[in-house]
Enzyme design. Structure first.
Site, PDB file in Angstrom:
ATOM      1  N   LYS A  70       3.805  -3.937   8.404  1.00 43.30           N
ATOM      2  CA  LYS A  70       4.991  -3.206   7.959  1.00 43.30           C
ATOM      3  C   LYS A  70       6.170  -4.171   7.889  1.00 43.30           C
ATOM      4  O   LYS A  70       6.529  -4.797   8.895  1.00 43.30           O
ATOM      5  CB  LYS A  70       5.287  -2.061   8.933  1.00 43.30           C
ATOM      6  CG  LYS A  70       6.397  -1.123   8.509  1.00 43.30           C
ATOM      7  CD  LYS A  70       6.504   0.030   9.509  1.00 43.30           C
ATOM      8  CE  LYS A  70       7.613   0.982   9.151  1.00 43.30           C
ATOM      9  NZ  LYS A  70       7.716   2.105  10.134  1.00 43.30           N
ATOM     10  N   SER A 103      11.903   4.102   2.309  1.00 42.45           N
ATOM     11  CA  SER A 103      13.293   3.689   2.139  1.00 42.45           C
ATOM     12  C   SER A 103      13.668   2.522   3.038  1.00 42.45           C
ATOM     13  O   SER A 103      14.540   1.724   2.687  1.00 42.45           O
ATOM     14  CB  SER A 103      14.220   4.871   2.418  1.00 42.45           C
ATOM     15  OG  SER A 103      13.940   5.427   3.678  1.00 42.45           O
ATOM     16  N   LEU A 104      13.010   2.389   4.189  1.00 41.11           N
ATOM     17  CA  LEU A 104      13.381   1.329   5.126  1.00 41.11           C
ATOM     18  C   LEU A 104      12.424   0.145   5.113  1.00 41.11           C
ATOM     19  O   LEU A 104      12.766  -0.921   5.620  1.00 41.11           O
ATOM     20  CB  LEU A 104      13.458   1.890   6.553  1.00 41.11           C
ATOM     21  CG  LEU A 104      14.458   3.028   6.782  1.00 41.11           C
ATOM     22  CD1 LEU A 104      14.462   3.443   8.236  1.00 41.11           C
ATOM     23  CD2 LEU A 104      15.849   2.625   6.333  1.00 41.11           C
ATOM     24  N   GLY A 105      11.233   0.306   4.560  1.00 40.00           N
ATOM     25  CA  GLY A 105      10.273  -0.792   4.544  1.00 40.00           C
ATOM     26  C   GLY A 105       9.049  -0.439   3.745  1.00 40.00           C
ATOM     27  O   GLY A 105       8.967   0.621   3.118  1.00 40.00           O
ATOM     28  N   GLN A 106       8.078  -1.345   3.748  1.00 36.46           N
ATOM     29  CA  GLN A 106       6.830  -1.109   3.025  1.00 36.46           C
ATOM     30  C   GLN A 106       5.672  -1.746   3.785  1.00 36.46           C
ATOM     31  O   GLN A 106       5.872  -2.629   4.630  1.00 36.46           O
ATOM     32  CB  GLN A 106       6.916  -1.628   1.600  1.00 36.46           C
ATOM     33  CG  GLN A 106       7.318  -3.071   1.435  1.00 36.46           C
ATOM     34  CD  GLN A 106       7.827  -3.360   0.030  1.00 36.46           C
ATOM     35  OE1 GLN A 106       8.561  -2.580  -0.569  1.00 36.46           O
ATOM     36  NE2 GLN A 106       7.420  -4.501  -0.522  1.00 36.46           N
ATOM     37  N   ASP A 130       9.009  13.428  13.797  1.00 40.90           N
ATOM     38  CA  ASP A 130       8.782  13.635  12.364  1.00 40.90           C
ATOM     39  C   ASP A 130       7.292  13.666  12.035  1.00 40.90           C
ATOM     40  O   ASP A 130       6.803  12.829  11.271  1.00 40.90           O
ATOM     41  CB  ASP A 130       9.479  12.517  11.574  1.00 40.90           C
ATOM     42  CG  ASP A 130       9.663  12.870  10.112  1.00 40.90           C
ATOM     43  OD1 ASP A 130       9.618  14.076   9.785  1.00 40.90           O
ATOM     44  OD2 ASP A 130       9.854  11.956   9.290  1.00 40.90           O
ATOM     45  N   ILE A 133       0.833  -1.201   0.000  1.00 41.84           N
ATOM     46  CA  ILE A 133       0.000   0.000   0.000  1.00 41.84           C
ATOM     47  C   ILE A 133       0.870   1.254   0.000  1.00 41.84           C
ATOM     48  O   ILE A 133       0.534   2.273  -0.587  1.00 41.84           O
ATOM     49  CB  ILE A 133      -0.933   0.010   1.226  1.00 41.84           C
ATOM     50  CG1 ILE A 133      -1.791  -1.262   1.250  1.00 41.84           C
ATOM     51  CG2 ILE A 133      -1.812   1.248   1.229  1.00 41.84           C
ATOM     52  CD1 ILE A 133      -2.671  -1.428   0.028  1.00 41.84           C
ATOM     53  N   ALA A 134       2.009   1.158   0.676  1.00 39.02           N
ATOM     54  CA  ALA A 134       2.959   2.273   0.743  1.00 39.02           C
ATOM     55  C   ALA A 134       4.358   1.700   0.850  1.00 39.02           C
ATOM     56  O   ALA A 134       4.565   0.638   1.448  1.00 39.02           O
ATOM     57  CB  ALA A 134       2.654   3.173   1.930  1.00 39.02           C
TER      58      ALA A 134
END
Length: 684
Positions: A197, A179-182, A337, A175-176
């Site tokens: 995730k 840089s470090l995972g999806q 963030d 779905i998204a």
């Protein structure tokens, strides 16, 4: 050409280093040499995971046969090639903005580590010139997703079960992706809709290797980017947070701690707002897998979607600001963030936070320092601000603080540099510090605070382009100063209201009284209308606890009446005499009978003083109405003190002495006005 040769020299040193010390990569990161057995295990783990990163059977064969160092050498050669290209661009380009653009493009090509590094450095104008920070702010997680089959294998290996045993269904594509995972969308066997995730394979060794290699090329990148100080010091701290981000168990714990501290208001009826944090499913969570409750949301940048959902933008901004200020100024544990991708609005009007990998935890003295710095900036107290910089570690020992204060004082008078938004304020301070070559740097904890506030302001501006975080946060800061009875906070409150020479900042005091009285009006209106917003609305956090206000007022009186407050008492008597002059002269009594409203024509300044004094008294009466018993008890206690009685006597004697020659003059002026009034009345 010399710079090009320097780039190749870095490459040669890199090759030599990798062959000699690859097995001890973690030694350079952690600062200690592991045992030979531990190093061997680490080496085998690195080689195996590098094979998974590259994803081909031939490269996995290389890893299995011990060719990991050659893969590391390939990575070093790739990075070195891009460093040489940057060196050439450095020779060819004189425009800093174009150099910054090439720098950003290079970081994208170098992959996740450098993209995350660029994103972190984009909020560090104390390190990079503003042109580079602006360009790096454009960096997004522009990494294509890795194959779903690898993600599913990772899930199965981490959770120890087949996908079909874990989930009823899972989305065929992420779905998204970042840089470090999806993230994948799935249904658990128990029926819950969740977000899964999955970390990119081999992130730990890849980050370790890239961090190690960066130590060799950092000097060259620093020269290209014209960094203001050593990049390696800042990068080491950034790398530490990167390793926190790839520990999904830690991220889950962060999410639960955040929810405990800040999540509230499950009922969002009547247009109220709440903070939501997704639930963590620990049975489906491991170091590289994180399973969370699925929350549908609308991006705060989606103006059309927010309008269709009939969401109150002002209320959401207030709620998000309140949550962020509590994080930074009360608890100290904060989301570092909160950009629009990590903070969304639900259709019910809640604000949902995501991605708890990058968190900050600042101690109390830093939180107090942040409030004190804000007060000194608002007061334009350059020496106080310089002392704040020193005590918080912004400038090193031995810095001439008076020179820093003089520089800040000059900058405060430069209207071109004044800014009301947070990012503009920080850029202003950075530019001033570096223009005059002070060794200015942000401590790691404050670097994350600056990042959080900058992200917060950017997110809020997506809803309201006119949002100013400093201006909007001011009522909360004042509330904290009034509510916290600790000596350091009371000292800051005194600095807000009293100048160093003892004179009172009447404008500041007047605004504070007006704000408290405004709360009185809002409270009465809300109670009369039975408004639900009073119970859970956005305006509640702006209110003041009246018992805290009374306590703070009593402490302020105690200071004024103490030995340390003698200068304040002197100025206070002088100000009372000035006010009495305004009343005894043409601004008041001579115009009692003037129905045409011409009061103050002869002396507008005194007339303005009278109006302000009358308004302040009216506002103070409204504030007293909020807690009459508390105010009465405090005033009685204060008046019964011998110091109070002596001060009242001093004021009375000073007024009597000063006004002895004023009263006859004022009396005859008043009689003349009265006779003139009678004459006009007879004529009519």
């Amino acid at each position: 050409m010399i710079r090009v040769l320097l780039g190749y020299r870095h490459y040669v040193h890199m090759v030599h280093f990798l062959f000699c010390s690859y097995s001890n990569a973690f030694t350079s990161v952690h600062g200690e040499r592991p045992s030979s057995e531990y190093a061997k295990i680490r080496k085998e783990s690195l080689e195996t995971q590098f094979g998974r990163i590259l994803g081909s059977s031939s490269r996995r064969l290389f890893a299995d046969r011990g060719f990991g160092p050659f893969l590391a050498l390939y990575r070093a050669a790739t990075i070195s090639f891009h460093v040489v290209k940057l060196t050439i661009w450095h020779l060819l380009l004189n425009d800093m903005r174009k150099r910054a653009e090439k720098f950003r493009e290079t970081l994208i090509r170098l992959g996740p580590f450098y993209i995350k590094l660029g994103q972190a450095l984009s909020t560090r104008p104390d390190i990079l010139p503003s042109a580079y920070c602006q360009e790096l702010a454009k960096l997004q997680d522009q990494i294509p997703p890795f194959p779903t089959r690898i993600a599913l294998k990772t899930i199965e290996s981490q959770l120890g079960s087949r996908i079909s045993d874990l989930f009823v269904d899972i989305s065929p594509e992420p779905i998204a992706a970042a840089s470090l995972g999806q993230v994948y969308k799935a249904h658990l066997r128990s029926g819950e809709l969740v977000a899964v995730k999955v970390q990119r394979p081999g992130m730990a060794p890849l980050l370790t290797l890239d961090a190690l290699l960066f130590h060799m090329i950092g000097g060259q990148l620093k020269r290209f980017a014209k960094a203001r100080k050593d990049l390696l010091v800042a990068v080491n701290e950034i790398v530490r947070h990167m390793f926190d981000e790839i520990d999904y168990v830690l991220e889950g714990k962060n999410a639960e701690r955040f929810a405990t501290l800040y999540s509230h208001g499950g009922d969002t009826s009547e247009g109220s707002t709440s903070i939501k944090v997704p639930k963590v499913y620990w049975s489906y969570t491991r170091k590289s897998i994180l399973t969370l409750e699925w929350i549908d949301g609308i991006k705060l940048t989606d103006a059309e979607g927010i309008s269709k959902a009939n969401l109150n933008r002002k209320r959401m901004i207030d709620e998000g600001l309140y949550c962020s200020l509590r994080q930074l100024l009360e608890e100290g544990f904060f989301h570092a963030d909160p950009h629009p991708g990590n903070l969304v609005a639900t259709e019910g009007g809640s604000l949902a936070y995501f991605d708890f990998g990058m968190m900050g935890d600042i101690p109390r003295h830093y939180r107090v320092g942040l409030i004190q710095m804000l007060v000194h900036y608002v007061n334009r107290d350059s020496l106080g601000l310089a002392n704040d910089f020193h005590s918080l570690g912004f400038v090193p020992e031995g810095t001439d603080l008076h020179a820093v204060a003089d520089t800040l004082r000059l900058s405060f008078g430069d209207a071109r540099r004044q800014s009301n938004d947070f990012q503009g304020l920080m850029n202003h301070l950075y530019d001033v510090m570096y223009e005059f070559e002070f060794n200015f740097s942000l401590p790691p904890d404050y670097a994350l605070v600056i990042r959080a506030l900058g992200s917060l302001e950017g997110t809020a501006k997506a809803l309201d382009p006119d949002f100013k975080v400093i201006e909007s946060a001011y009522p909360f800061v004042i509330g904290r100063l009034l509510a916290d009875p600790s000596p350091d906070m009371r000292k800051i409150l005194r600095e807000l209201l009293i100048c160093d020479d003892g004179s009172i900042r009447w404008n500041r005091l007047e605004r504070l009284i007006a704000a408290i009285s405004a709360q009185s009006a809002e409270s009465s209106n809300a109670s009369g209308a039975g408004s639900a917003e009073d119970a859970n609305g956005s305006s509640k956090w702006r209110s003041f606890d009246m018992h805290s206000v009374v306590a703070a007022t009593e402490d302020l009186f105690d200071f004024i009446l103490s030995r340390k407050g003698w200068q304040v008492r002197v100025f206070l008597v002088q100000d009372i005499i000035k006010a009495s002059d305004a009343f005894l002269q043409e601004a008041t009594f001579p115009y009692i009978f003037d129905k045409e409203g011409k009061m103050g024509e002869l002396n507008p300044e005194r007339s303005k003083m009278i109006r302000r004094l009358v308004n302040a008294v009216q506002s103070f009466r409204q504030a007293i109405n909020l807690a009459p018993d508390a105010w009465s008890a405090m005033l009685i206690r204060t008046l019964l003190k011998p110091e109070s009685q002596k001060f009242v006597l001093d004021v009375f004697l000073s007024l009597a002495s000063h006004s002895s020659y004023k009263i006859p003059e004022t009396f005859w002026l008043c009689m003349s006005r009265f006779l003139n009034y009678l004459d006009k009345k007879d004529t009519l």
